[in-house]
Design a protein around this motif. Structure first.
Motif, PDB file in Angstrom:
ATOM      1  N   MET A   1       0.842  -1.200   0.000  1.00 18.85           N
ATOM      2  CA  MET A   1       0.000   0.000   0.000  1.00 18.85           C
ATOM      3  C   MET A   1       0.877   1.249   0.000  1.00 18.85           C
ATOM      4  SD  MET A   1      -2.985   1.517   0.062  1.00 18.85           S
ATOM      5  CE  MET A   1      -4.263   0.431   0.665  1.00 18.85           C
ATOM      6  N   VAL A   2       1.920   1.249   0.808  1.00 19.64           N
ATOM      7  CA  VAL A   2       2.830   2.395   0.858  1.00 19.64           C
ATOM      8  C   VAL A   2       3.457   2.624  -0.511  1.00 19.64           C
ATOM      9  CG1 VAL A   2       5.004   3.260   1.855  1.00 19.64           C
ATOM     10  CG2 VAL A   2       3.263   2.221   3.335  1.00 19.64           C
ATOM     11  N   ARG A   3       3.951   1.547  -1.128  1.00 21.35           N
ATOM     12  CA  ARG A   3       4.563   1.678  -2.466  1.00 21.35           C
ATOM     13  C   ARG A   3       3.541   2.184  -3.479  1.00 21.35           C
ATOM     14  NH1 ARG A   3       7.803  -2.643  -0.605  1.00 21.35           N
ATOM     15  NH2 ARG A   3       6.352  -4.258  -1.218  1.00 21.35           N
ATOM     16  N   TRP A   4       2.312   1.657  -3.409  1.00 22.79           N
ATOM     17  CA  TRP A   4       1.256   2.075  -4.334  1.00 22.79           C
ATOM     18  C   TRP A   4       0.994   3.565  -4.179  1.00 22.79           C
ATOM     19  CZ3 TRP A   4      -1.873  -0.440  -7.960  1.00 22.79           C
ATOM     20  CH2 TRP A   4      -2.949   0.307  -8.444  1.00 22.79           C
ATOM     21  N   LEU A   5       0.865   4.023  -2.937  1.00 19.63           N
ATOM     22  CA  LEU A   5       0.556   5.430  -2.699  1.00 19.63           C
ATOM     23  C   LEU A   5       1.691   6.349  -3.161  1.00 19.63           C
ATOM     24  CD1 LEU A   5      -1.063   5.067   0.825  1.00 19.63           C
ATOM     25  CD2 LEU A   5      -2.239   5.727  -1.294  1.00 19.63           C
ATOM     26  N   MET A   6       2.922   5.900  -3.005  1.00 16.26           N
ATOM     27  CA  MET A   6       4.067   6.723  -3.399  1.00 16.26           C
ATOM     28  C   MET A   6       4.292   6.737  -4.908  1.00 16.26           C
ATOM     29  SD  MET A   6       6.769   5.900  -0.360  1.00 16.26           S
ATOM     30  CE  MET A   6       8.030   6.950  -1.079  1.00 16.26           C
ATOM     31  N   ASN A   7       3.945   5.631  -5.581  1.00 11.63           N
ATOM     32  CA  ASN A   7       4.199   5.527  -7.019  1.00 11.63           C
ATOM     33  C   ASN A   7       3.185   4.562  -7.644  1.00 11.63           C
ATOM     34  OD1 ASN A   7       5.229   5.412  -9.593  1.00 11.63           O
ATOM     35  ND2 ASN A   7       7.078   4.301  -9.042  1.00 11.63           N
ATOM     36  N   PRO A   8       1.959   5.026  -7.860  1.00  9.81           N
ATOM     37  CA  PRO A   8       0.916   4.129  -8.382  1.00  9.81           C
ATOM     38  C   PRO A   8       1.298   3.444  -9.697  1.00  9.81           C
ATOM     39  CG  PRO A   8      -0.014   6.238  -7.735  1.00  9.81           C
ATOM     40  CD  PRO A   8       1.471   6.372  -7.656  1.00  9.81           C
ATOM     41  N   GLN A   9       1.941   4.182 -10.607  1.00  8.33           N
ATOM     42  CA  GLN A   9       2.301   3.594 -11.898  1.00  8.33           C
ATOM     43  C   GLN A   9       3.396   2.536 -11.751  1.00  8.33           C
ATOM     44  OE1 GLN A   9       1.807   6.949 -11.475  1.00  8.33           O
ATOM     45  NE2 GLN A   9      -0.189   6.874 -12.472  1.00  8.33           N
ATOM     46  N   GLY A  10       4.174   2.601 -10.696  1.00  8.02           N
ATOM     47  CA  GLY A  10       5.182   1.568 -10.445  1.00  8.02           C
ATOM     48  C   GLY A  10       4.535   0.236 -10.101  1.00  8.02           C
ATOM     49  N   ALA A  11       3.350   0.306  -9.477  1.00  8.65           N
ATOM     50  CA  ALA A  11       2.619  -0.909  -9.142  1.00  8.65           C
ATOM     51  C   ALA A  11       1.782  -1.398 -10.312  1.00  8.65           C
ATOM     52  CB  ALA A  11       1.724  -0.663  -7.927  1.00  8.65           C
ATOM     53  N   ASP A  12       1.182  -0.454 -11.037  1.00  2.94           N
ATOM     54  CA  ASP A  12       0.352  -0.797 -12.192  1.00  2.94           C
ATOM     55  C   ASP A  12       0.458   0.336 -13.210  1.00  2.94           C
ATOM     56  OD1 ASP A  12      -1.512  -1.600 -14.050  1.00  2.94           O
ATOM     57  OD2 ASP A  12      -3.243  -1.408 -12.712  1.00  2.94           O
ATOM     58  N   PRO A  13       1.242   0.141 -14.261  1.00  2.00           N
ATOM     59  CA  PRO A  13       1.444   1.207 -15.255  1.00  2.00           C
ATOM     60  C   PRO A  13       0.153   1.705 -15.902  1.00  2.00           C
ATOM     61  CG  PRO A  13       2.979  -0.600 -15.620  1.00  2.00           C
ATOM     62  CD  PRO A  13       2.009  -1.055 -14.570  1.00  2.00           C
ATOM     63  N   ARG A  14      -0.915   0.909 -15.831  1.00  3.88           N
ATOM     64  CA  ARG A  14      -2.170   1.295 -16.482  1.00  3.88           C
ATOM     65  C   ARG A  14      -3.120   2.056 -15.547  1.00  3.88           C
ATOM     66  NH1 ARG A  14      -4.666  -3.705 -19.380  1.00  3.88           N
ATOM     67  NH2 ARG A  14      -5.637  -3.632 -17.356  1.00  3.88           N
ATOM     68  N   THR A  15      -2.745   2.236 -14.287  1.00  2.50           N
ATOM     69  CA  THR A  15      -3.650   2.910 -13.362  1.00  2.50           C
ATOM     70  C   THR A  15      -3.816   4.382 -13.732  1.00  2.50           C
ATOM     71  OG1 THR A  15      -4.183   3.326 -11.043  1.00  2.50           O
ATOM     72  CG2 THR A  15      -1.876   3.540 -11.663  1.00  2.50           C
ATOM     73  N   ALA A  16      -4.991   4.904 -13.460  1.00  2.00           N
ATOM     74  CA  ALA A  16      -5.260   6.320 -13.694  1.00  2.00           C
ATOM     75  C   ALA A  16      -4.922   7.161 -12.464  1.00  2.00           C
ATOM     76  CB  ALA A  16      -6.729   6.515 -14.063  1.00  2.00           C
ATOM     77  N   MET A  17      -4.583   6.513 -11.366  1.00  4.95           N
ATOM     78  CA  MET A  17      -4.280   7.255 -10.144  1.00  4.95           C
ATOM     79  C   MET A  17      -3.008   8.076 -10.343  1.00  4.95           C
ATOM     80  SD  MET A  17      -4.023   5.906  -6.278  1.00  4.95           S
ATOM     81  CE  MET A  17      -3.174   6.847  -5.022  1.00  4.95           C
ATOM     82  N   PRO A  18      -3.082   9.370 -10.038  1.00  3.27           N
ATOM     83  CA  PRO A  18      -1.898  10.216 -10.224  1.00  3.27           C
ATOM     84  C   PRO A  18      -0.866  10.002  -9.121  1.00  3.27           C
ATOM     85  CG  PRO A  18      -3.669  11.510  -9.281  1.00  3.27           C
ATOM     86  CD  PRO A  18      -4.232  10.138  -9.573  1.00  3.27           C
ATOM     87  N   ASN A  19       0.375  10.262  -9.446  1.00  4.86           N
ATOM     88  CA  ASN A  19       1.433  10.257  -8.439  1.00  4.86           C
ATOM     89  C   ASN A  19       1.350  11.605  -7.736  1.00  4.86           C
ATOM     90  OD1 ASN A  19       3.842  10.463  -6.984  1.00  4.86           O
ATOM     91  ND2 ASN A  19       4.926   9.162  -8.434  1.00  4.86           N
TER      92      ASN A  19
END
Length: 139
Positions: free
Chosen positions: A102-120
Motif C-alpha cells: 500500500m505504501v509503495r502504491w501510494l508513493m508511485n501508483p504507476q510503479g505498481a500498475d502502469p495502467r492505473t489512472a491514479m496520479p502520483n
C-alpha cells in the motif's frame, strides 16, 4: 541461489517441539512483523498515525476521486470506493493488499500498475505510511 530449504531450517528450529497450532501462530506472527517494519498496528502510535493519514487524505483531495467513508465530502466516483479497503485482497486488482505494498502504491501508483489512472501525488514515505494506516482502518 539458496534453496527454500535453507530458509525454512531456522523456522523449523524455532517451532520444533511446539504444538501445531502454536507453530502456526508463531509463523504468522513472524510473517506479520517482517512485512510491517514501520507500521504500528494496534498501538496508540498506530491510532495517531491513522488520524494523521485521515487528515492527509483530506489535504491531498483523495475524496475528489474516491468515495471514502468518514471523510466529509469524499464522494468521488472516478476511482474505486475505498470502503472496506482494509479487507480487500488486492490493491487495484493487481497487488496483494499488504501494508508495504500500500505504501509503495501510494508513493508511485504507476510503479505498481502502469495502467492505473491514479496520479502520483508526490507523497513522502511518512505520508504514505500514515495514509496506509488510515486506509487499513476501513474494514
Amino acid at each position: 541461489m539458496r534453496s527454500s530449504r535453507a530458509f525454512a531450517s531456522p523456522l523449523r528450529r524455532l517451532v520444533k517441539g511446539t504444538r501445531p497450532v502454536r507453530s502456526v501462530m508463531v509463523l504468522l506472527t513472524l510473517a506479520m512483523l517482517a512485512g510491517c517494519p514501520d507500521l504500528h498496528w494496534g498501538t496508540d502510535e498506530s491510532e495517531a498515525q491513522a488520524q494523521h493519514g485521515a487528515q492527509l487524505t483530506r489535504e491531498y483531495g483523495c475524496g475528489s476521486c474516491h468515495l471514502i467513508p468518514g471523510i466529509t465530502g469524499a464522494d468521488g466516483l472516478v476511482g474505486p470506493s475505498l470502503e472496506l479497503i482494509g479487507r480487500r485482497a488486492y490493491l487495484g486488482g493487481v497487488v496483494p493488499n499488504q501494508p508495504e505494498n500500500m505504501v509503495r502504491w501510494l508513493m508511485n501508483p504507476q510503479g505498481a500498475d502502469p495502467r492505473t489512472a491514479m496520479p502520483n501525488l508526490g507523497l513522502t514515505e511518512e505520508e504514505a505510511r500514515a495514509i496506509s494506516a488510515y486506509l487499513d482502518t476501513l474494514k
